[in-house]
Write a protein that holds these residues in place. Sequence first.
Motif, short mmCIF file in Angstrom:
data_model
loop_
_atom_site.label_atom_id
_atom_site.label_comp_id
_atom_site.label_asym_id
_atom_site.label_seq_id
_atom_site.Cartn_x
_atom_site.Cartn_y
_atom_site.Cartn_z
N UNK A 235 14.07 1.01 -7.21
CA UNK A 235 14.60 2.22 -6.61
C UNK A 235 14.30 2.23 -5.12
N UNK A 236 15.24 2.73 -4.34
CA UNK A 236 15.10 2.74 -2.88
C UNK A 236 14.41 3.99 -2.38
N UNK A 237 13.79 4.74 -3.28
CA UNK A 237 13.23 6.05 -2.92
C UNK A 237 12.25 5.97 -1.76
N UNK A 238 11.39 4.96 -1.75
CA UNK A 238 10.36 4.88 -0.70
C UNK A 238 10.66 3.82 0.35
N UNK A 239 11.86 3.26 0.34
CA UNK A 239 12.19 2.23 1.32
C UNK A 239 12.21 2.81 2.72
N UNK A 240 11.82 1.99 3.68
CA UNK A 240 11.83 2.41 5.08
C UNK A 240 13.26 2.38 5.61
N UNK B 124 0.81 -1.22 0.00
CA UNK B 124 0.00 0.00 0.00
C UNK B 124 0.84 1.26 0.00
N UNK B 125 2.08 1.20 0.50
CA UNK B 125 2.91 2.42 0.59
C UNK B 125 4.12 2.36 -0.34
N UNK B 126 4.15 1.40 -1.24
CA UNK B 126 5.16 1.33 -2.30
C UNK B 126 6.60 1.31 -1.79
N UNK B 127 6.82 0.58 -0.72
CA UNK B 127 8.20 0.40 -0.27
C UNK B 127 8.76 -0.96 -0.69
N UNK B 128 7.96 -1.71 -1.50
CA UNK B 128 8.43 -3.00 -1.99
C UNK B 128 8.24 -4.13 -1.01
N UNK B 129 7.50 -3.90 0.07
CA UNK B 129 7.20 -4.93 1.07
C UNK B 129 5.70 -5.11 1.16
N UNK B 130 5.27 -6.33 1.42
CA UNK B 130 3.83 -6.59 1.50
C UNK B 130 3.23 -6.11 2.80
#
Length: 524
Positions: A434-439, A242-248
Amino acid sequence: MAVPYPAVPDFTTNPFALGPGGEWGTGLALADMNGNGYPDLVVSAGNDKANQHVVIYFNNGSNKINPNPGWVSQDTDHHGTLAVGDIDGNGWLDIAVSVFLGQDLSYEGGGVKVYYNYGPPNYLERTPSFKVTGFPAYGCALGDINGDGRLDLAVAGGEPIPEVESFATQECGTGDAAQTSRRTGAAPQSAEPENLQAGGTQEPPYETPGRIYLNVGGKFYENAVWKTDDAFVAMAVDFADANYDGLMDVIFQSAPVRIYLGSRTAQGTNLSTSPDWVSTDANYYGNGFDYAASLQQPADLAKPSFSLATSSNSYMGQGRGGFSLYRFLSPFVIQYKPRTSAPNWQSRYGDWGSGVRLADVDNDGNLDMLTHRWNTPGFNDLKGRLLLFQGNGGLFTTDEAVWQSDASSIIETIQVADLDRAAERSESQLIRITAENWSPGQTGQSMVYLQRQVIAAIDEVRVNGILYAAGRDYITVPGRNWISFAIPLPDKAAVTVRYRWSPELDVVYTNWNCDLGNYIYFHR
């Protein structure tokens, strides 16, 4: 709007194939269960009306679908909805099914179970080899919450109706008291202790935590590895990023709607046990929702906008009813306080919202919403019609459906697929990580979205030119447009996916009417 469907269904399954009691259709998946290349109809039946089977109506191609089930489970239950995916990684699709209530309509008899598919010659086992009980469960979903390339099982539990109900539904000749009464008594004495009021029983609404069962080596353990901190009623659940960090993440269709976010640290993948986002519009419990990585097709995933379409009820004046659309125009909606938001669009007030499916049915590049509302109990006829709300790329064009079927029934689950595959197309997509939205502390990305909403099949996945194997290196579920990888993808990785999709989607839905069967509308 040119609606590509007839006013009445083209095809219906035989509701009396297994006897005079009919079929109270509930859950539905469209998936190729026998390997012939065509999506079959996987249906769970029973709901709160009768103990019934899980069945498969096989699709032989050219829209030649058998109206009688070709596979029938040996056991019966008051089934809720179901989910299909390759749980054990053997290349064959398995079936997970929610059990809404026990054989005697008790809460403690509910739960979830799994039928494994071992391929030829025997294919699906007829009795589930995994089953847990102890709570009422209407919804379940398969997804990869810990990013290991294996499907985990989420379960939505609880029972919302706050009193014994007698609904105006037809008899189907069984003489079973469960045919006309939602429940015959109060909650059992031995329900889960965490949900009991003082004195040992709890009248509905019956609340229970959401939970996830982890896939270890292709099997689930009986104890849930994750539970929500709070107990609530949820009629549906699904996995999504839902927040596009690449994790479910995990979404529960509750009142209010709840989203729990995944995160990754040096110690592994975590999932919050308290909601990271809730809807401000609590409304009343609906039993369907759907989500989209983008409301435009093909999606511009460089500028994503996660959207969530939900149904709700107007039961006893406790909710407005109808349908809502929440758009997360930025990941910041979830990541920063207040971590809540109101709907960006709502339909008109009223009635009982049911199944929801987002799909571009008119092939104009915008996702539309297929849905249904029951008539409110008390009008002596719960039947409603299949509804279509037209998308305009951001919301829906009006707060009223632009089309409705002439056929009326009590719809439960709505799904779409190109059943004869006649219009299927192949498409390739390049995804740059891309790591742009990664936590903070995140070291890789476990999942990606594809740009089409409804995926027929994935033919090839390559990462930095290296061919990946389905079931070993990555996992998917039928119809969804995400891919989850067994090894997290590093920043700047290049993912190339070749997949199939169709601009001509047929509509299938189950009916909570024991004498009607399940309906199919073929795309014109």
